[in-house]
Design a protein around this motif. Structure first.
Motif, PDB file in Angstrom:
ATOM      1  N   TYR A   2       0.822  -1.203   0.000  1.00 22.35           N
ATOM      2  CA  TYR A   2       0.000   0.000   0.000  1.00 22.35           C
ATOM      3  C   TYR A   2       0.856   1.253   0.000  1.00 22.35           C
ATOM      4  N   VAL A   3       0.332   2.253  -0.708  1.00 23.95           N
ATOM      5  CA  VAL A   3       1.018   3.534  -0.760  1.00 23.95           C
ATOM      6  C   VAL A   3      -0.042   4.634  -0.824  1.00 23.95           C
ATOM      7  N   GLY A   4       0.184   5.728  -0.110  1.00 28.78           N
ATOM      8  CA  GLY A   4      -0.810   6.786  -0.109  1.00 28.78           C
ATOM      9  C   GLY A   4      -0.487   7.896   0.863  1.00 28.78           C
ATOM     10  N   ALA A   5      -1.528   8.488   1.428  1.00 27.98           N
ATOM     11  CA  ALA A   5      -1.328   9.660   2.280  1.00 27.98           C
ATOM     12  C   ALA A   5      -2.263   9.632   3.482  1.00 27.98           C
ATOM     13  N   ASP A   6      -1.862  10.375   4.507  1.00 28.00           N
ATOM     14  CA  ASP A   6      -2.753  10.623   5.639  1.00 28.00           C
ATOM     15  C   ASP A   6      -3.701  11.724   5.194  1.00 28.00           C
ATOM     16  N   TYR A   7      -4.954  11.464   5.346  1.00 29.56           N
ATOM     17  CA  TYR A   7      -5.955  12.287   4.666  1.00 29.56           C
ATOM     18  C   TYR A   7      -7.032  12.696   5.655  1.00 29.56           C
ATOM     19  N   TYR A   8      -7.361  13.992   5.636  1.00 28.95           N
ATOM     20  CA  TYR A   8      -8.348  14.541   6.570  1.00 28.95           C
ATOM     21  C   TYR A   8      -9.474  15.199   5.788  1.00 28.95           C
ATOM     22  N   PRO A   9     -10.416  14.410   5.274  1.00 27.91           N
ATOM     23  CA  PRO A   9     -11.493  15.007   4.478  1.00 27.91           C
ATOM     24  C   PRO A   9     -12.264  16.060   5.279  1.00 27.91           C
ATOM     25  N   GLU A  10     -12.299  15.878   6.616  1.00 31.48           N
ATOM     26  CA  GLU A  10     -13.054  16.831   7.450  1.00 31.48           C
ATOM     27  C   GLU A  10     -12.453  18.233   7.418  1.00 31.48           C
ATOM     28  N   TRP A  17     -13.498  16.610  -2.377  1.00 25.69           N
ATOM     29  CA  TRP A  17     -13.209  15.202  -2.073  1.00 25.69           C
ATOM     30  C   TRP A  17     -12.996  14.350  -3.325  1.00 25.69           C
ATOM     31  N   SER A  18     -13.865  14.572  -4.333  1.00 26.02           N
ATOM     32  CA  SER A  18     -13.729  13.718  -5.515  1.00 26.02           C
ATOM     33  C   SER A  18     -12.488  14.108  -6.318  1.00 26.02           C
ATOM     34  N   VAL A  19     -12.153  15.412  -6.284  1.00 29.28           N
ATOM     35  CA  VAL A  19     -10.926  15.849  -6.973  1.00 29.28           C
ATOM     36  C   VAL A  19      -9.713  15.197  -6.310  1.00 29.28           C
ATOM     37  N   TYR A  20      -9.709  15.198  -4.979  1.00 29.22           N
ATOM     38  CA  TYR A  20      -8.567  14.613  -4.265  1.00 29.22           C
ATOM     39  C   TYR A  20      -8.452  13.121  -4.559  1.00 29.22           C
ATOM     40  N   ALA A  21      -9.592  12.450  -4.560  1.00 27.82           N
ATOM     41  CA  ALA A  21      -9.558  11.004  -4.847  1.00 27.82           C
ATOM     42  C   ALA A  21      -8.984  10.777  -6.248  1.00 27.82           C
ATOM     43  N   LYS A  22      -9.378  11.644  -7.176  1.00 33.37           N
ATOM     44  CA  LYS A  22      -8.883  11.515  -8.547  1.00 33.37           C
ATOM     45  C   LYS A  22      -7.358  11.721  -8.587  1.00 33.37           C
ATOM     46  N   TRP A  23      -6.890  12.739  -7.899  1.00 30.01           N
ATOM     47  CA  TRP A  23      -5.443  13.029  -7.888  1.00 30.01           C
ATOM     48  C   TRP A  23      -4.651  11.933  -7.178  1.00 30.01           C
ATOM     49  N   ASP A  55     -18.723   8.041   5.656  1.00 35.54           N
ATOM     50  CA  ASP A  55     -19.257   7.136   4.623  1.00 35.54           C
ATOM     51  C   ASP A  55     -19.065   7.753   3.243  1.00 35.54           C
ATOM     52  N   GLU A  56     -19.410   9.037   3.166  1.00 34.55           N
ATOM     53  CA  GLU A  56     -19.326   9.705   1.866  1.00 34.55           C
ATOM     54  C   GLU A  56     -17.866   9.809   1.411  1.00 34.55           C
ATOM     55  N   ALA A  57     -16.998  10.167   2.338  1.00 30.81           N
ATOM     56  CA  ALA A  57     -15.572  10.273   1.986  1.00 30.81           C
ATOM     57  C   ALA A  57     -15.037   8.914   1.527  1.00 30.81           C
ATOM     58  N   LEU A  58     -15.438   7.867   2.236  1.00 34.08           N
ATOM     59  CA  LEU A  58     -14.972   6.523   1.872  1.00 34.08           C
ATOM     60  C   LEU A  58     -15.515   6.098   0.512  1.00 34.08           C
ATOM     61  N   ALA A  59     -16.786   6.457   0.245  1.00 37.07           N
ATOM     62  CA  ALA A  59     -17.391   6.088  -1.043  1.00 37.07           C
ATOM     63  C   ALA A  59     -16.659   6.782  -2.193  1.00 37.07           C
ATOM     64  N   THR A  60     -16.306   8.036  -1.962  1.00 35.63           N
ATOM     65  CA  THR A  60     -15.575   8.778  -2.996  1.00 35.63           C
ATOM     66  C   THR A  60     -14.226   8.119  -3.287  1.00 35.63           C
ATOM     67  N   LEU A  61     -13.578   7.687  -2.244  1.00 37.97           N
ATOM     68  CA  LEU A  61     -12.280   7.021  -2.417  1.00 37.97           C
ATOM     69  C   LEU A  61     -12.446   5.664  -3.095  1.00 37.97           C
ATOM     70  N   ARG A  62     -13.502   4.991  -2.708  1.00 32.96           N
ATOM     71  CA  ARG A  62     -13.737   3.642  -3.250  1.00 32.96           C
ATOM     72  C   ARG A  62     -13.864   3.685  -4.768  1.00 32.96           C
ATOM     73  N   LYS A  63     -14.520   4.724  -5.264  1.00 34.01           N
ATOM     74  CA  LYS A  63     -14.689   4.858  -6.725  1.00 34.01           C
ATOM     75  C   LYS A  63     -13.348   4.884  -7.442  1.00 34.01           C
ATOM     76  N   ARG A  64     -12.302   5.301  -6.725  1.00 37.39           N
ATOM     77  CA  ARG A  64     -10.965   5.355  -7.342  1.00 37.39           C
ATOM     78  C   ARG A  64     -10.090   4.198  -6.889  1.00 37.39           C
ATOM     79  N   GLY A  65     -10.715   3.243  -6.241  1.00 39.95           N
ATOM     80  CA  GLY A  65      -9.943   2.061  -5.831  1.00 39.95           C
ATOM     81  C   GLY A  65      -8.993   2.316  -4.676  1.00 39.95           C
ATOM     82  N   ILE A  66      -9.340   3.283  -3.832  1.00 36.13           N
ATOM     83  CA  ILE A  66      -8.448   3.603  -2.717  1.00 36.13           C
ATOM     84  C   ILE A  66      -9.002   3.050  -1.408  1.00 36.13           C
ATOM     85  N   SER A  67      -8.168   2.311  -0.708  1.00 35.94           N
ATOM     86  CA  SER A  67      -8.558   1.688   0.559  1.00 35.94           C
ATOM     87  C   SER A  67      -8.226   2.609   1.726  1.00 35.94           C
ATOM     88  N   ALA A  68      -8.820   2.297   2.871  1.00 39.87           N
ATOM     89  CA  ALA A  68      -8.600   3.173   4.022  1.00 39.87           C
ATOM     90  C   ALA A  68      -8.286   2.394   5.290  1.00 39.87           C
TER      91      ALA A  68
END
Ligand code: GAL
Ligand code: ZN
Length: 656
Positions: A2-10, A17-23, A55-68
């Motif tokens: 796994y590779v990624g970032a510490d992320y604070y959607p709040e 959120w969707s832009v960040y998931a895309k990036w 839930d919403e933040a996780l769903a947005t990430l899920r669309k881009r295949g990102i786990s949490a």
């Protein structure tokens, strides 16, 4: 992997959120860590839960295949907790409660806090157990807050002591309470020592053990719930490398794997040696691969910040951890926050929200990681050398350093860094670890030496192992009393020496009889054991007249093995280079490659594969001989007999 970032959607408006998931996806990321400070957003008032935003933040990430990975949020209590249950706030030694704010200010023994912690953990676990892109949990955040001195903690300490010692006579004996008339006649008389440089050393040592117990218990309450409700998820915690306040071996026990937060101070000499050593310790805690859960992504500080990682440096720092056993890499943080105490703890995106150079470097590193992924599966660092890392000795040395400037970890680093310079991998393991697989065991300052460990080390040498022990070994027993034996006590036979006297040395004194490769004189500083060789051979001594009869370094054949002893601290690093060269030769430890200065070597192997990591940690290009005709995985090219690494360059050669 796994590779990624510490992320604070709040921290950011939902439309981002969707832009960040895309990036993130574009950068090749597949994981984030979230929610570890979001308690008040999940439980805005006691018992009322709201997970909709997550839930919403996780769903947005899920669309881009990102786990949490989700954090249990107990490192920051909501204001309502402090208002409603003031006893949950930690108490300073003077009796003052912590002022709510900041973070990590809770009491770990407070019944109310433990219940609230279990409740939010259970609510999160139940809510997120079947969310498909939630893969695991981080307990709390960086356990090891300052201790609490409240009456609950004090009673808890007393109970813990009662369980440890059974009776007060035994406690009084173990603490040597006949000294200064400190005998206690009721458990309730016992205090938490507020100052470790003046209170009874045995009491201070036990308090550190209790403090570990308290944190481990708090974590275990959460782990139990997470295991029960989310059996498919992993549970980890973000450790802090060499931070010494808790026995990390104990804290790691209940977890699936260890994670850690790697914030090298960019530009500081030795920074990558420390990060390597910390990685080795993190791998050693469970003797398995680990994650980096936070990794600096820019200049960092709560008020003033440090230097920016130079181009290539973030990648180097990340791949160095992979070379030491990291299977997950998470940068802290995704976007630099515009608010709060960490405004200047910079992330991959700036205050302006644009993906910067550092974002691009993280993306490049993620691509490298992808190239390595298949080859790395099932591999780890397999070291022939172990360094014993002992929290009791570390704490006891902190409580009574014996001589000015003594520091357990600094002592350990001298050997660890010399091994790195020699190109030798090392495991940092506890004294409880099996030693059978190691050709060489280095035991720096085993100041607290229980008989069982001494006997184990003796047996290790007798059966063919090579041991290197050094100053202050065997001074104390496990309760902090000095052994009534001539030093080094039960190791005297194994090391073939006797130490009847010792001293701190305020100035330096030349070391004699040791041929420095660099032709420079070497000096003993800080401390000298007056080592009398019995069966041991004297490898080095002192030239000052009063120390001249004694040995500084000895070597002793014992059974089928060899015991080395070093009775002093040397000022020059060449001393340790010479010593390590000598010791690894005896132990038949062969480095994969002897790197030129500034280049680090590490090997990961397993499943019949062997990957040689070469890391140029200097700002000049370095050329070195390498095995020819092999695949260099990152460039995809075949190696020639020599390889040039640009500044901060990394190569990974598949040698098998
Ligand atoms: C870490 C902590 C993070 C963040 C970072 C920067 O120790 O886990 O939450 O605060 O430091 O201060
Ligand atoms: Zn307390």
């Amino acid at each position: 992997m796994y590779v990624g970032a510490d992320y604070y959607p709040e921290h950011w408006p939902r439309e981002r959120w969707s832009v960040y998931a895309k990036w993130m996806k574009k950068a090749g990321f597949n994981a984030v860590r979230m929610a570890e400070f979001a308690w008040v957003f999940m439980e805005p008032e006691e018992g009322r839960f709201d997970f909709s935003w997550l839930d919403e933040a996780l769903a947005t990430l899920r669309k881009r295949g990102i786990s949490a990975v989700l954090g249990t949020p107990t490192a920051v209590m909501p204001a309502w907790v402090a208002e409603k249950y003031p006893e949950t706030l930690a108490m300073e030694a003077g009796g003052r409660r912590a002022v709510w704010g900041v973070r990590k200010n809770n009491c770990f023994s407070s019944g109310a806090y433990r219940l609230l912690s279990e409740r939010i953990t259970r609510a999160m676990a139940l809510h997120f157990r079947s969310v498909p892109n939630v893969i695991g949990w981080q307990t709390d955040n960086e356990f090891g807050a300052p201790p609490c001195f409240c009456p609950t903690c004090r009673a808890d300490f007393q109970d813990w002591l009662r369980r440890r010692y059974g009776g007060l006579d035994e406690l009084n004996r173990a603490w040597g309470a006949h000294f200064w008339g400190h005998r206690v006649r009721a458990w309730s008389e016992i205090r938490i020592p507020p100052d470790q440089s003046t209170f009874n050393p045995g009491q201070c040592l036990d308090f550190q053990r209790f403090f570990t117990f308290q944190n481990v218990r708090f974590q275990r309450d959460q782990v139990r719930i997470l295991r029960e409700v989310c059996p498919k998820h992993f549970v980890t915690h973000n450790f802090m490398g060499f931070v010494p306040d808790l026995n990390y071996f104990d804290l790691a026990e209940d977890l699936d794997f260890v994670s850690w937060d790697n914030y090298p101070i960019h530009g500081e000499p030795g920074m990558l040696y420390d990060a390597a050593g910390a990685g080795d310790l993190m791998r050693g805690l469970k003797r398995r691969n680990y994650w980096v859960m936070e990794m600096s992504a820019g200049p960092a500080g709560w008020g003033a910040f440090g230097r920016n990682p130079r181009p290539g440096e973030m990648r180097l720092v990340a791949l160095q951890q992979v070379a030491h056993g990291a299977d997950g890499l998470i940068w802290f943080r995704w976007r630099t926050c515009t608010a709060g105490r960490e405004q200047y703890w910079h992330g991959l995106l700036g205050h302006d929200g644009r993906p910067l150079r550092r974002y691009r470097e993280a993306a490049r590193t993620a691509r490298d990681f992808k190239k390595l992924e298949k080859l790395l599966a099932g591999t780890t660092v397999k070291a022939d050398v172990a360094i014993l890392y002992d929290y009791d000795s570390l704490w006891a040395t902190r409580i009574q350093p014996s001589f000015q400037g003594n520091d357990y970890q600094a002592g350990l680093r001298r050997y660890q860094q010399a091994l790195m310079r020699a190109g030798v991998n090392v495991d940092l393991v506890s004294t409880a670890a099996g030693l059978g697989g190691y050709r060489l065991v280095i035991a720096p300052q085993l100041y607290v030496l229980p008989d069982a460990i001494a006997l184990k080390l003796d047996a290790y040498v007798r059966t063919g192992g090579v041991l290197l022990a050094d100053l202050r070994t065997g001074v104390k027993d496990e309760s902090g009393l000095c052994h009534e034996r001539t030093l080094p006590g039960l190791l005297s036979k194994c090391l073939g020496i006797e130490i009847r006297e010792y001293e701190a040395i305020p100035e330096s004194t030349p070391i004699a009889g040791w041929l420095p490769a660099a032709g420079r004189a070497l000096h003993a500083i800080q401390y000298a054991d007056w080592v009398i060789p019995k069966t041991a051979e004297k490898l080095a001594g002192y030239s000052g007249w009063h120390l001249a009869p004694y040995a500084a370094v000895t070597r002793n054949a014992h059974g089928r093995g060899v015991g080395y002893y070093v009775g002093t601290v040397a000022r020059e690093s060449q001393f340790y280079d010479e010593l390590i060269a000598n010791v690894i030769k005896t132990a038949r430890v062969r480095p994969a490659l002897k790197p030129p200065p500034g280049v680090e070597v590490s090997v990961r192997s397993g499943r019949g594969r062997k990957l040689l990591f070469l890391m140029n940690e200097s700002e000049q290009a370095k050329t070195l001989p390498v095995p020819a005709g092999k695949l260099e995985v990152l460039s995809g090219r075949k190696t020639l007999a020599k390889l040039t690494l640009p500044r901060f360059g990394v190569a990974v050669i598949q040698i098998r």
